[in-house]
Scaffold this motif. Structure first.
Motif, PDB file in Angstrom:
ATOM      1  N   PRO A 107       0.837  -1.200   0.000  1.00 42.77           N
ATOM      2  CA  PRO A 107       0.000   0.000   0.000  1.00 42.77           C
ATOM      3  C   PRO A 107       0.876   1.256   0.000  1.00 42.77           C
ATOM      4  N   GLY A 108       0.226   2.387  -0.203  1.00 48.08           N
ATOM      5  CA  GLY A 108       0.926   3.665  -0.075  1.00 48.08           C
ATOM      6  C   GLY A 108       1.209   3.955   1.397  1.00 48.08           C
ATOM      7  N   ALA A 109       1.977   4.994   1.663  1.00 49.18           N
ATOM      8  CA  ALA A 109       2.306   5.370   3.037  1.00 49.18           C
ATOM      9  C   ALA A 109       1.042   5.849   3.764  1.00 49.18           C
ATOM     10  N   PRO A 110       0.917   5.529   5.061  1.00 52.71           N
ATOM     11  CA  PRO A 110      -0.255   6.002   5.798  1.00 52.71           C
ATOM     12  C   PRO A 110      -0.205   7.519   5.988  1.00 52.71           C
ATOM     13  N   VAL A 111      -1.384   8.132   5.972  1.00 54.44           N
ATOM     14  CA  VAL A 111      -1.515   9.571   6.185  1.00 54.44           C
ATOM     15  C   VAL A 111      -2.484   9.772   7.346  1.00 54.44           C
ATOM     16  N   ILE A 112      -2.058  10.524   8.363  1.00 58.57           N
ATOM     17  CA  ILE A 112      -2.906  10.786   9.533  1.00 58.57           C
ATOM     18  C   ILE A 112      -3.443  12.201   9.430  1.00 58.57           C
ATOM     19  N   SER A 113      -4.751  12.342   9.613  1.00 56.91           N
ATOM     20  CA  SER A 113      -5.380  13.674   9.622  1.00 56.91           C
ATOM     21  C   SER A 113      -6.154  13.846  10.923  1.00 56.91           C
ATOM     22  N   GLY A 114      -6.518  15.080  11.220  1.00 61.08           N
ATOM     23  CA  GLY A 114      -7.250  15.384  12.450  1.00 61.08           C
ATOM     24  C   GLY A 114      -6.397  16.093  13.478  1.00 61.08           C
ATOM     25  N   ARG A 127      -9.908  14.484  20.390  1.00 60.98           N
ATOM     26  CA  ARG A 127      -9.748  14.572  18.943  1.00 60.98           C
ATOM     27  C   ARG A 127     -10.013  13.207  18.330  1.00 60.98           C
ATOM     28  N   THR A 128     -10.453  13.214  17.088  1.00 58.66           N
ATOM     29  CA  THR A 128     -10.556  11.978  16.323  1.00 58.66           C
ATOM     30  C   THR A 128      -9.501  12.042  15.233  1.00 58.66           C
ATOM     31  N   LEU A 129      -8.575  11.100  15.292  1.00 56.93           N
ATOM     32  CA  LEU A 129      -7.532  11.012  14.276  1.00 56.93           C
ATOM     33  C   LEU A 129      -7.959   9.986  13.241  1.00 56.93           C
ATOM     34  N   ILE A 130      -7.630  10.243  12.002  1.00 55.25           N
ATOM     35  CA  ILE A 130      -7.963   9.315  10.921  1.00 55.25           C
ATOM     36  C   ILE A 130      -6.675   8.941  10.205  1.00 55.25           C
ATOM     37  N   CYS A 131      -6.444   7.635  10.119  1.00 54.21           N
ATOM     38  CA  CYS A 131      -5.298   7.129   9.366  1.00 54.21           C
ATOM     39  C   CYS A 131      -5.837   6.569   8.057  1.00 54.21           C
ATOM     40  N   GLN A 132      -5.315   7.061   6.945  1.00 55.35           N
ATOM     41  CA  GLN A 132      -5.762   6.604   5.635  1.00 55.35           C
ATOM     42  C   GLN A 132      -4.603   5.941   4.897  1.00 55.35           C
ATOM     43  N   VAL A 133      -4.874   4.747   4.357  1.00 58.50           N
ATOM     44  CA  VAL A 133      -3.884   4.004   3.586  1.00 58.50           C
ATOM     45  C   VAL A 133      -4.510   3.682   2.229  1.00 58.50           C
ATOM     46  N   VAL A 190      -8.744  10.181  20.628  1.00 62.99           N
ATOM     47  CA  VAL A 190      -7.687  10.397  21.616  1.00 62.99           C
ATOM     48  C   VAL A 190      -8.101  11.531  22.553  1.00 62.99           C
ATOM     49  N   THR A 191      -7.609  11.458  23.788  1.00 65.98           N
ATOM     50  CA  THR A 191      -7.839  12.501  24.770  1.00 65.98           C
ATOM     51  C   THR A 191      -6.491  12.970  25.276  1.00 65.98           C
ATOM     52  N   ALA A 192      -6.246  14.278  25.233  1.00 61.95           N
ATOM     53  CA  ALA A 192      -4.970  14.823  25.694  1.00 61.95           C
ATOM     54  C   ALA A 192      -4.842  14.624  27.196  1.00 61.95           C
ATOM     55  N   ALA A 193      -3.645  14.192  27.627  1.00 59.72           N
ATOM     56  CA  ALA A 193      -3.367  14.024  29.048  1.00 59.72           C
ATOM     57  C   ALA A 193      -2.157  14.856  29.407  1.00 59.72           C
ATOM     58  N   ARG A 194      -1.987  15.111  30.689  1.00 61.89           N
ATOM     59  CA  ARG A 194      -0.928  15.995  31.172  1.00 61.89           C
ATOM     60  C   ARG A 194       0.468  15.525  30.742  1.00 61.89           C
ATOM     61  N   GLU A 195       0.733  14.210  30.774  1.00 64.20           N
ATOM     62  CA  GLU A 195       2.076  13.709  30.462  1.00 64.20           C
ATOM     63  C   GLU A 195       2.432  13.776  28.992  1.00 64.20           C
ATOM     64  N   GLU A 196       1.508  14.174  28.156  1.00 62.39           N
ATOM     65  CA  GLU A 196       1.795  14.240  26.729  1.00 62.39           C
ATOM     66  C   GLU A 196       2.322  15.595  26.427  1.00 62.39           C
TER      67      GLU A 196
END
Length: 196
Positions: A107-114, A127-133, A190-196
């Motif tokens: 496949p082509g390289a994955p692309v993440i959006s969001g 956030r909702t991240l979308i990985c497209q291949v 995903v949900t942002a957390a303090r350690e990120e």
């Protein structure tokens, strides 16, 4: 065709050349062979014919080899060989054998959006991240990682067939039918957390 059942699906690797062989036996005069790709006749320069004596007196057989150099775009293409002989002039489709190629390719390289690179999220923000291949055979699957560890749950997969989406319930879902999908999209919340 030699070594392949008529109508079979034949798995081949993109970029790895192979040959298809067609054998027409016991004819008088010797037969010839025409090769087709999706019903379009191929140039005689692409195949090689050898006429051999048959075990039967006064009869001949012909062995024709077609050299194929598959690309990803050849996936799903049908190749056919047809016996040509004066006795078959009134029945041109009588002696035809075909195979369909299943071309294995990455496949082509994955692309993440969001999410934009460098964007700062507030703790608790979702956030909702979308990985497209795009492309690939067999169908690729997506595994999400967080801090180098795979996430445990299996998000829904959205496959696109010619632009029309449909949903599978898990990365291993398979209806058993061959589909002409071209894109795999996987959503991950995903949900942002303090350690990120």
């Amino acid at each position: 065709m030699v070594g392949v059942s008529d109508g079979a699906v034949m798995e081949v690797q993109a970029g790895e050349s192979f040959q298809l062989e067609c054998l027409v036996t016991d004819a008088r005069p010797p037969p010839t062979v025409a090769w087709y790709r999706e019903a379009i006749i191929l140039s005689k320069d692409l195949h090689q014919e050898t006429v051999e004596r048959s075990m039967l007196p006064g009869r001949w057989s012909v062995r024709s080899r077609l050299f194929v150099h598959p690309k990803a775009e050849d996936d799903g293409q049908q190749y056919s060989c047809r016996a040509l002989h004066p006795a078959l002039a009134r029945y041109p489709t009588t002696l035809v054998a075909s195979v369909t190629l299943a071309v294995l390719h990455p496949p082509g390289a994955p692309v993440i959006s969001g999410y934009a690179s460098g964007e700062v999220l507030v703790e608790g923000e979702q956030r909702t991240l979308i990985c497209q291949v795009d492309g690939g055979r067999p169908r690729p699957w997506v595994t999400w990682y967080r801090h180098g560890r795979p996430l445990n749950h299996a998000p829904a997969i959205h496959l696109l067939r010619g632009g029309d989406p449909f949903t599978a319930s898990s990365p291993t879902a398979d209806s058993g039918e061959e589909t002409e999908w071209r894109v795999v999209r996987v959503k991950q919340g995903v949900t942002a957390a303090r350690e990120e």
